[in-house]
Design an enzyme around this catalytic site. Structure first.
Site, PDB file in Angstrom:
ATOM      1  N   PRO A   1       1.719  -4.182  12.586  1.00  0.00           N
ATOM      2  CA  PRO A   1       2.121  -3.648  11.280  1.00  0.00           C
ATOM      3  C   PRO A   1       3.562  -4.019  10.920  1.00  0.00           C
ATOM      4  O   PRO A   1       4.479  -3.807  11.710  1.00  0.00           O
ATOM      5  CB  PRO A   1       1.973  -2.130  11.457  1.00  0.00           C
ATOM      6  N   CYS A   2       3.731  -4.587   9.744  1.00  0.00           N
ATOM      7  CA  CYS A   2       5.078  -4.879   9.231  1.00  0.00           C
ATOM      8  C   CYS A   2       5.681  -3.632   8.588  1.00  0.00           C
ATOM      9  O   CYS A   2       6.853  -3.341   8.767  1.00  0.00           O
ATOM     10  CB  CYS A   2       5.016  -6.013   8.223  1.00  0.00           C
ATOM     11  N   ASN A   3       4.869  -2.920   7.816  1.00  0.00           N
ATOM     12  CA  ASN A   3       5.302  -1.650   7.247  1.00  0.00           C
ATOM     13  C   ASN A   3       5.005  -0.554   8.256  1.00  0.00           C
ATOM     14  O   ASN A   3       3.898  -0.480   8.794  1.00  0.00           O
ATOM     15  CB  ASN A   3       4.584  -1.395   5.924  1.00  0.00           C
TER      16      ASN A   3
ATOM     17  N   ARG B   1       9.626  -3.272   8.967  1.00  0.00           N
ATOM     18  CA  ARG B   1      10.409  -3.888  10.038  1.00  0.00           C
ATOM     19  C   ARG B   1      10.730  -5.351   9.746  1.00  0.00           C
ATOM     20  O   ARG B   1      11.760  -5.876  10.171  1.00  0.00           O
ATOM     21  CB  ARG B   1       9.666  -3.791  11.369  1.00  0.00           C
TER      22      ARG B   1
END
Length: 341
Positions: free
Chosen positions: A160-162, A182
């Site tokens: 996950p980026c968010n 991130r």
């Protein structure tokens, strides 16, 4: 900390391109060279429901953005459904079957647990709705998308980026939302898919709570643009001094946002699940599904039927019937660019 603020993603994309040009520095990454900002970037959307990008240079796929937003709100993680609208999306799955970091699944299902004698479901969004209904001053409405047990140190394509979302009711009684990220690619992530699917979530949550839509902040710790794609939007910097009503169809009044939720939540949610399983069928109560989601779905599959010599004519007929003027404009223009090619 860098801050980009604007009315909507259409105008913010211009400001972001200028920021990258002026302040970013080149750095290597796993997927190629990037232009990286030296510090976190906070983006503030004042009208987040104006979520559609119209720039020809960006050439965003409105069908994919729209359907991905619904796929997330439905809490799904499967590759198959989403792959109907993007032939390349499956490459980001580790097994080709599910997405490890699917946001919607994490909102609704990931943190559920097996307990003795059964299974307990933990729907984070439902919990936040009840918290803010009970106490509009609540400050602990944090929805997690990052799970350190399965994400920290993981070697895989899909992390996950968010990482989390915070909801709160502001002084005007509207629902504000802050998303923490991130690592964020400006072109495809922050000012592409994120601006659509998180604002769709915010609108649905506001409807469930019974308040209006407030502001949307996204705080991106590693904000960058891939050099191989930044050239696509770099020409937009020439529009920085243009009056907003000449570059923004929302500001000029050419298009308006279309409300997503027009019925009771239980009915809307049931129709969302029906749409995910059955597509454009008869019987939807909510005008959003009848007159926005249905024709968008039909336009896409008409366009994809390459064995039909009349596919563009049929696709345009469906696209022109989309009741949401912003999505209609984006879909028609996207199809026109494909037809010209």
């Amino acid at each position: 900390m860098y801050v980009v603020q604007g009315r909507n993603v259409q105008t913010i994309l211009v400001a972001g391109a200028i920021m990258i040009t002026e302040f970013a520095k080149k750095r290597e990454s796993r997927f190629g060279d990037v232009l990286l900002m030296d510090g976190p970037v906070t983006t503030n959307y004042m009208s987040p429901n104006e979520r559609v990008v119209f720039w020809e240079e960006r050439d965003a796929n409105p069908f994919f953005h729209f359907m991905e937003g619904l796929w997330m709100i439905a809490g799904r993680e499967d590759v198959a459904w989403l792959s109907q609208f993007s032939s390349n999306i499956g490459q980001f799955s580790d097994d080709g079957v599910t997405f490890h970091g699917a946001y919607g699944f994490r909102w609704l299902n990931h943190f559920s647990k097996e307990v003795e004698g059964g299974y307990t479901n933990f729907d984070q969004l439902e919990t936040v709705v009840e918290m803010l209904k009970s106490n509009p001053n609540e400050r602990r409405c944090v929805v997690g998308m990052w799970d350190p047990e399965v994400d920290l140190g993981r070697q895989g394509k899909d992390i996950p980026c968010n990482t989390q979302i915070m909801f709160s009711i502001n002084f005007d009684g509207a629902l504000d939302m802050t998303v923490c990220n991130r690592s964020n690619d400006m072109v495809w992530g922050a000012y592409g898919a994120n601006a659509v699917h998180f604002s769709m979530l915010q609108e649905v949550m506001a409807a469930r709570i019974g308040v209006s839509i407030g502001r949307y902040w996204q705080i991106s710790n590693n904000f960058h643009a891939y050099t191989k794609t930044f050239g696509q939007v770099e020409p937009l910097i020439q529009f920085i001094d243009q009056p907003s009503d000449t570059i923004d169809p929302y500001a000029s009044g050419e298009v308006d946002p279309f409300p997503m939720v027009n019925t009771e939540w239980d009915d809307w949610n049931s129709e969302l699940l029906m749409f995910m399983e059955e597509g454009p069928v008869m019987g939807y109560k909510d005008v959003f599904f009848r007159k926005v989601a249905n024709p968008m779905y039909s336009a896409w599959f008409a366009y994809k039927d390459k064995d039909d010599p009349d596919r563009f004519e049929k696709a345009f007929n469906f696209a022109n019937s989309i009741a949401a003027s912003d999505w209609r404009k984006a879909c028609v223009e996207w199809l026109q660019r494909r037809q010209q090619k």
